[in-house]
Scaffold this motif. Structure first.
Motif, PDB file in Angstrom:
ATOM      1  N   ALA A 208       0.802  -1.225   0.000  1.00 29.67           N
ATOM      2  CA  ALA A 208       0.000   0.000   0.000  1.00 29.67           C
ATOM      3  C   ALA A 208       0.838   1.279   0.000  1.00 29.67           C
ATOM      4  O   ALA A 208       0.306   2.370  -0.192  1.00 29.67           O
ATOM      5  N   ALA A 209       2.132   1.142   0.189  1.00 30.57           N
ATOM      6  CA  ALA A 209       2.989   2.323   0.345  1.00 30.57           C
ATOM      7  C   ALA A 209       3.102   3.127  -0.938  1.00 30.57           C
ATOM      8  O   ALA A 209       3.116   2.583  -2.046  1.00 30.57           O
ATOM      9  N   LEU A 210       3.207   4.454  -0.771  1.00 28.02           N
ATOM     10  CA  LEU A 210       3.374   5.386  -1.880  1.00 28.02           C
ATOM     11  C   LEU A 210       4.603   6.247  -1.630  1.00 28.02           C
ATOM     12  O   LEU A 210       5.081   6.338  -0.493  1.00 28.02           O
ATOM     13  N   PRO A 211       5.135   6.897  -2.661  1.00 29.67           N
ATOM     14  CA  PRO A 211       6.245   7.837  -2.420  1.00 29.67           C
ATOM     15  C   PRO A 211       5.772   9.004  -1.560  1.00 29.67           C
ATOM     16  O   PRO A 211       4.704   9.563  -1.795  1.00 29.67           O
ATOM     17  N   ALA A 212       6.573   9.366  -0.585  1.00 29.42           N
ATOM     18  CA  ALA A 212       6.219  10.492   0.278  1.00 29.42           C
ATOM     19  C   ALA A 212       6.619  11.803  -0.389  1.00 29.42           C
ATOM     20  O   ALA A 212       7.656  11.877  -1.052  1.00 29.42           O
ATOM     21  N   PRO A 213       5.820  12.848  -0.240  1.00 30.03           N
ATOM     22  CA  PRO A 213       6.238  14.168  -0.737  1.00 30.03           C
ATOM     23  C   PRO A 213       7.561  14.567  -0.089  1.00 30.03           C
ATOM     24  O   PRO A 213       7.764  14.342   1.102  1.00 30.03           O
ATOM     25  N   GLN A 214       8.465  15.153  -0.857  1.00 30.49           N
ATOM     26  CA  GLN A 214       9.793  15.471  -0.322  1.00 30.49           C
ATOM     27  C   GLN A 214       9.706  16.391   0.880  1.00 30.49           C
ATOM     28  O   GLN A 214       8.986  17.386   0.881  1.00 30.49           O
ATOM     29  N   GLY A 215      10.480  16.060   1.912  1.00 28.74           N
ATOM     30  CA  GLY A 215      10.517  16.864   3.124  1.00 28.74           C
ATOM     31  C   GLY A 215      11.603  17.913   3.075  1.00 28.74           C
ATOM     32  O   GLY A 215      12.186  18.199   2.021  1.00 28.74           O
ATOM     33  N   LYS A 216      11.929  18.459   4.235  1.00 29.75           N
ATOM     34  CA  LYS A 216      12.884  19.560   4.316  1.00 29.75           C
ATOM     35  C   LYS A 216      14.317  19.103   4.523  1.00 29.75           C
ATOM     36  O   LYS A 216      15.263  19.864   4.310  1.00 29.75           O
ATOM     37  N   LEU A 217      14.526  17.839   4.940  1.00 30.61           N
ATOM     38  CA  LEU A 217      15.861  17.411   5.336  1.00 30.61           C
ATOM     39  C   LEU A 217      16.757  17.025   4.159  1.00 30.61           C
ATOM     40  O   LEU A 217      17.958  17.267   4.195  1.00 30.61           O
ATOM     41  N   ARG A 218      16.196  16.403   3.145  1.00 31.91           N
ATOM     42  CA  ARG A 218      17.046  15.975   2.021  1.00 31.91           C
ATOM     43  C   ARG A 218      17.799  17.152   1.398  1.00 31.91           C
ATOM     44  O   ARG A 218      19.005  17.063   1.169  1.00 31.91           O
ATOM     45  N   PRO A 219      17.133  18.272   1.111  1.00 31.39           N
ATOM     46  CA  PRO A 219      17.879  19.401   0.533  1.00 31.39           C
ATOM     47  C   PRO A 219      18.906  20.011   1.492  1.00 31.39           C
ATOM     48  O   PRO A 219      19.850  20.674   1.039  1.00 31.39           O
ATOM     49  N   ALA A 220      18.711  19.795   2.802  1.00 33.12           N
ATOM     50  CA  ALA A 220      19.612  20.407   3.794  1.00 33.12           C
ATOM     51  C   ALA A 220      20.719  19.475   4.253  1.00 33.12           C
ATOM     52  O   ALA A 220      21.549  19.861   5.087  1.00 33.12           O
ATOM     53  N   LEU A 221      20.776  18.262   3.717  1.00 40.38           N
ATOM     54  CA  LEU A 221      21.690  17.253   4.246  1.00 40.38           C
ATOM     55  C   LEU A 221      23.153  17.674   4.146  1.00 40.38           C
ATOM     56  O   LEU A 221      23.940  17.433   5.077  1.00 40.38           O
TER      57      LEU A 221
END
Length: 348
Positions: A208-221
């Motif tokens: 049932a899993a779907l891709p999650a909308p991008q959060g704030k952490l990936r761009p700030a890694l």
């Protein structure tokens, strides 16, 4: 117990937090009820998996119920808190090591003690409202309930950032950091839980899993790693202060608010866990060294006073505005000897 509903439904052991007006905060009695149920289900062949959820839209479980901890601690009774943390940590290990699938559905706030229940299973589900955090440094504690393990395992130096700033994670952030596995819109949860109860198959969650909308952490890694790879709290703060970016300014704010002793000990805990090989029992043992001493040696009671009791938001931290001595960190994390956290044998 009116605060939690524990039962068997179909092929599932079911645990539901039922105190939404208190953001499903977990009491000691609730903790022990979950522990007893899961130990029983481990030996019950009719239970194929465990499903944990919560009533209300605001929170899965916003943390432990700390009013009693404060009341007893300010009276000089440290035994209640030490017992609470000891038994809670044993439950965290039980969930992490469970031989059957454990599925959790974490809407809204999942913090502190809620992370210890919801984030150690095999199938950890988040949705569009999920806000997961380890906010302990804001009350003079350290990330506990096994949270230090997930922080130590998070990519790059994301764990230091999350543990020391108490930043909240949305769905994608939590998946990136290793606090969750699957994004499933909340409207699908009731039907999915019913199917889990009927079939006993946790694979339905994966399907049932779907891709999650991008959060704030990936761009700030990259920014997070550049600053939080430094050796000490003071070095991290100096690195941020030397950079005039929006990220640096926003990150310095929580680092100036939270307990310096707690942040310094958090940093040391994560470094020790990585060096020794991250493991749940090792993480919980290290956390218990701090919490065992929290009432009389750390900023914990002052943090609760400022944030929860008086609500003046003006805690008088030890080492405010000065470097945290290495000896203070060592003292908080030193072995406990005969008082060390112990675990029961693994369930078969």
């Amino acid at each position: 117990m009116s605060d939690i509903h524990i039962r068997k439904t179909g092929q599932a052991g079911r645990i539901t937090f039922t105190r939404p007006k208190a953001l499903n905060a977990m009491s000691y009695e609730m903790c022990m009820a979950i522990d007893a149920a899961m130990r029983g289900w481990a030996q019950d062949d009719t239970v194929k998996l465990v499903v944990i959820d919560a009533e209300g839209d605001k929170a899965f479980c916003a943390g432990g119920d700390i009013a009693e901890l404060y009341d007893t601690g300010t009276k000089g009774d440290y035994s209640y808190g030490r017992t609470f943390w000891r038994d809670e940590y044993r439950l965290n290990a039980l969930i992490f090591e469970y031989k059957k699938p454990v599925t959790s559905f974490m809407q809204g706030f999942t913090m502190g003690g809620g992370v210890g229940i919801g984030c150690h299973g095999t199938h950890r589900v988040v949705n569009e409202t999920s806000q997961i955090a380890m906010p302990e440094v804001g009350i003079g504690l350290v990330p506990d309930v096994g949270g230090s393990l997930m922080l130590a395992l998070a990519p790059d130096h994301l764990g230091e950032y999350l543990g020391m700033t108490a930043a909240r994670m949305g769905a994608d952030d939590a998946i990136l950091a290793g606090f969750a596995d699957f994004f499933i819109p909340q409207e699908q949860w009731p039907a999915l839980i019913s199917a889990l109860e009927e079939t006993g198959s946790a694979k339905l969650v994966e399907d049932a899993a779907l891709p999650a909308p991008q959060g704030k952490l990936r761009p700030a890694l990259a920014d997070i790693t550049r600053h939080f790879a430094k050796d000490s709290l003071e070095d991290i703060q100096a690195s941020l202060q030397a950079e005039g970016s929006d990220f640096a300014a926003a990150t310095l704010k929580p680092l100036s608010r939270n307990s310096p002793l707690s942040m310094a000990c958090t940093l040391e805990m994560l470094r020790r866990l990585r060096a020794d090989g991250p493991a749940i029992r090792r993480a919980l043992d290290l956390e218990y060294r701090f919490t065992f001493r929290a009432m009389d040696q750390s900023d914990f009671l002052e943090g609760i006073r400022a944030q929860i009791i008086d609500k003046d938001r003006n805690p008088k931290w030890q080492y405010a505005g000065q470097p945290v001595p290495a000896q203070a960190i060592e003292d908080m994390l030193a072995p406990l000897g005969a008082d060390a956290l112990t675990f029961e044998e693994e369930l078969s």
